[in-house]
Write a protein that holds these residues in place. Sequence first.
Motif, PDB file in Angstrom:
ATOM      1  N   GLU A  25       0.821  -1.214   0.000  1.00 58.51           N
ATOM      2  CA  GLU A  25       0.000   0.000   0.000  1.00 58.51           C
ATOM      3  C   GLU A  25       0.849   1.255   0.000  1.00 58.51           C
ATOM      4  N   GLU A  26       2.004   1.187   0.644  1.00 55.44           N
ATOM      5  CA  GLU A  26       2.851   2.369   0.721  1.00 55.44           C
ATOM      6  C   GLU A  26       4.202   2.062   0.101  1.00 55.44           C
ATOM      7  N   THR A  27       4.819   3.057  -0.490  1.00 55.74           N
ATOM      8  CA  THR A  27       6.144   2.896  -1.086  1.00 55.74           C
ATOM      9  C   THR A  27       7.193   3.203  -0.036  1.00 55.74           C
ATOM     10  N   THR A  28       8.174   2.299   0.079  1.00 57.47           N
ATOM     11  CA  THR A  28       9.251   2.480   1.044  1.00 57.47           C
ATOM     12  C   THR A  28      10.598   2.339   0.347  1.00 57.47           C
ATOM     13  N   VAL A  29      11.602   3.012   0.909  1.00 58.79           N
ATOM     14  CA  VAL A  29      12.978   2.912   0.432  1.00 58.79           C
ATOM     15  C   VAL A  29      13.838   2.559   1.634  1.00 58.79           C
ATOM     16  N   GLN A  30      14.614   1.478   1.491  1.00 56.86           N
ATOM     17  CA  GLN A  30      15.466   1.031   2.597  1.00 56.86           C
ATOM     18  C   GLN A  30      16.908   0.959   2.118  1.00 56.86           C
ATOM     19  N   GLU A  31      17.799   1.653   2.829  1.00 59.11           N
ATOM     20  CA  GLU A  31      19.222   1.564   2.530  1.00 59.11           C
ATOM     21  C   GLU A  31      19.753   0.234   3.047  1.00 59.11           C
ATOM     22  N   ARG A  32      20.577  -0.407   2.265  1.00 61.96           N
ATOM     23  CA  ARG A  32      21.273  -1.604   2.719  1.00 61.96           C
ATOM     24  C   ARG A  32      22.711  -1.209   3.012  1.00 61.96           C
ATOM     25  N   PRO A  33      23.235  -1.585   4.180  1.00 63.14           N
ATOM     26  CA  PRO A  33      24.626  -1.234   4.490  1.00 63.14           C
ATOM     27  C   PRO A  33      25.564  -1.719   3.390  1.00 63.14           C
ATOM     28  N   ASN A  34      26.381  -0.817   2.895  1.00 65.31           N
ATOM     29  CA  ASN A  34      27.371  -1.130   1.855  1.00 65.31           C
ATOM     30  C   ASN A  34      26.745  -1.692   0.584  1.00 65.31           C
ATOM     31  N   PHE A  38      16.740  -0.645  -1.500  1.00 65.40           N
ATOM     32  CA  PHE A  38      15.619  -1.526  -1.795  1.00 65.40           C
ATOM     33  C   PHE A  38      14.351  -0.684  -1.784  1.00 65.40           C
ATOM     34  N   VAL A  39      13.625  -0.690  -2.890  1.00 64.09           N
ATOM     35  CA  VAL A  39      12.392   0.086  -3.018  1.00 64.09           C
ATOM     36  C   VAL A  39      11.239  -0.895  -3.138  1.00 64.09           C
ATOM     37  N   ARG A  54      10.602   0.259 -16.260  1.00 63.75           N
ATOM     38  CA  ARG A  54      10.129  -0.897 -15.493  1.00 63.75           C
ATOM     39  C   ARG A  54       9.049  -0.469 -14.522  1.00 63.75           C
ATOM     40  N   GLN A  55       8.048  -1.332 -14.355  1.00 67.97           N
ATOM     41  CA  GLN A  55       7.049  -1.177 -13.315  1.00 67.97           C
ATOM     42  C   GLN A  55       7.066  -2.463 -12.514  1.00 67.97           C
ATOM     43  N   ASP A  56       7.193  -2.337 -11.197  1.00 69.77           N
ATOM     44  CA  ASP A  56       7.392  -3.513 -10.364  1.00 69.77           C
ATOM     45  C   ASP A  56       6.956  -3.213  -8.943  1.00 69.77           C
ATOM     46  N   THR A  57       6.983  -4.230  -8.092  1.00 66.93           N
ATOM     47  CA  THR A  57       6.681  -4.045  -6.676  1.00 66.93           C
ATOM     48  C   THR A  57       7.939  -4.045  -5.826  1.00 66.93           C
ATOM     49  N   ARG A  58       9.063  -4.498  -6.403  1.00 72.49           N
ATOM     50  CA  ARG A  58      10.337  -4.569  -5.681  1.00 72.49           C
ATOM     51  C   ARG A  58      11.470  -4.300  -6.651  1.00 72.49           C
ATOM     52  N   VAL A  59      12.364  -3.379  -6.302  1.00 76.37           N
ATOM     53  CA  VAL A  59      13.572  -3.146  -7.095  1.00 76.37           C
ATOM     54  C   VAL A  59      14.734  -2.836  -6.161  1.00 76.37           C
ATOM     55  N   ALA A  60      15.935  -3.123  -6.634  1.00 81.26           N
ATOM     56  CA  ALA A  60      17.163  -2.745  -5.937  1.00 81.26           C
ATOM     57  C   ALA A  60      17.874  -1.753  -6.836  1.00 81.26           C
ATOM     58  N   LEU A  61      18.064  -0.540  -6.332  1.00 85.82           N
ATOM     59  CA  LEU A  61      18.681   0.522  -7.122  1.00 85.82           C
ATOM     60  C   LEU A  61      20.131   0.736  -6.698  1.00 85.82           C
ATOM     61  N   ARG A  83      31.519   1.223   0.365  1.00 88.73           N
ATOM     62  CA  ARG A  83      31.217   1.219   1.790  1.00 88.73           C
ATOM     63  C   ARG A  83      30.375   2.436   2.166  1.00 88.73           C
ATOM     64  N   THR A  84      29.339   2.175   2.936  1.00 84.81           N
ATOM     65  CA  THR A  84      28.530   3.264   3.503  1.00 84.81           C
ATOM     66  C   THR A  84      28.729   3.323   5.005  1.00 84.81           C
ATOM     67  N   THR A  85      29.434   2.335   5.531  1.00 81.10           N
ATOM     68  CA  THR A  85      29.708   2.279   6.967  1.00 81.10           C
ATOM     69  C   THR A  85      31.201   2.124   7.166  1.00 81.10           C
ATOM     70  N   ARG A  86      31.655   2.441   8.360  1.00 85.07           N
ATOM     71  CA  ARG A  86      33.073   2.273   8.665  1.00 85.07           C
ATOM     72  C   ARG A  86      33.347   0.851   9.086  1.00 85.07           C
ATOM     73  N   GLY A  87      34.536   0.387   8.778  1.00 84.73           N
ATOM     74  CA  GLY A  87      34.945  -0.949   9.206  1.00 84.73           C
ATOM     75  C   GLY A  87      34.544  -2.010   8.226  1.00 84.73           C
TER      76      GLY A  87
END
Length: 89
Positions: A25-34, A38-39, A54-61, A83-87
Motif C-alpha cells: 500500500e505504501e512505497t518504502t525505500v530502505q538503505e542496505r549497508p554497503n 531496496f524500493v 520498469r514497473q514492479d513491486t520490488r527493485v534494488a537501485l 562502503r557506507t559504513t566504517r569498518g
Amino acid sequence: MIQRCPTGALHFRRLDGGPQEPVPEETTVQERPNGPLFVRGNVRIFDQDHTPVRQDTRVALCRCGASANKPFCDGSHRRIGFRTTRGPA
C-alpha cells in the motif's frame, strides 16, 4: 520465498486462480549497508525521455555508481568495495 526476494529479480504468476503477489500500500525505500537501495511499492521507473523502463513491486537501485545496469543494482558494490559504513562489511 519469492516474495522475500529483495531485488525483484524473482516473480511468480499464479495459474490456479489464487492471489497474485500483492502490491504494498505504501512505497518504502530502505538503505542496505554497503549496498543498494531496496524500493518496495508500486514502483515505476522512467528514463531521461520519460519512457517507462520498469514497473514492479520490488527493485534494488544502485547507489555505488558502478552498476553496468543502471539504475538497477548488479552487485558491483561488492566488486569495488563500496562502503557506507566504517569498518568491515
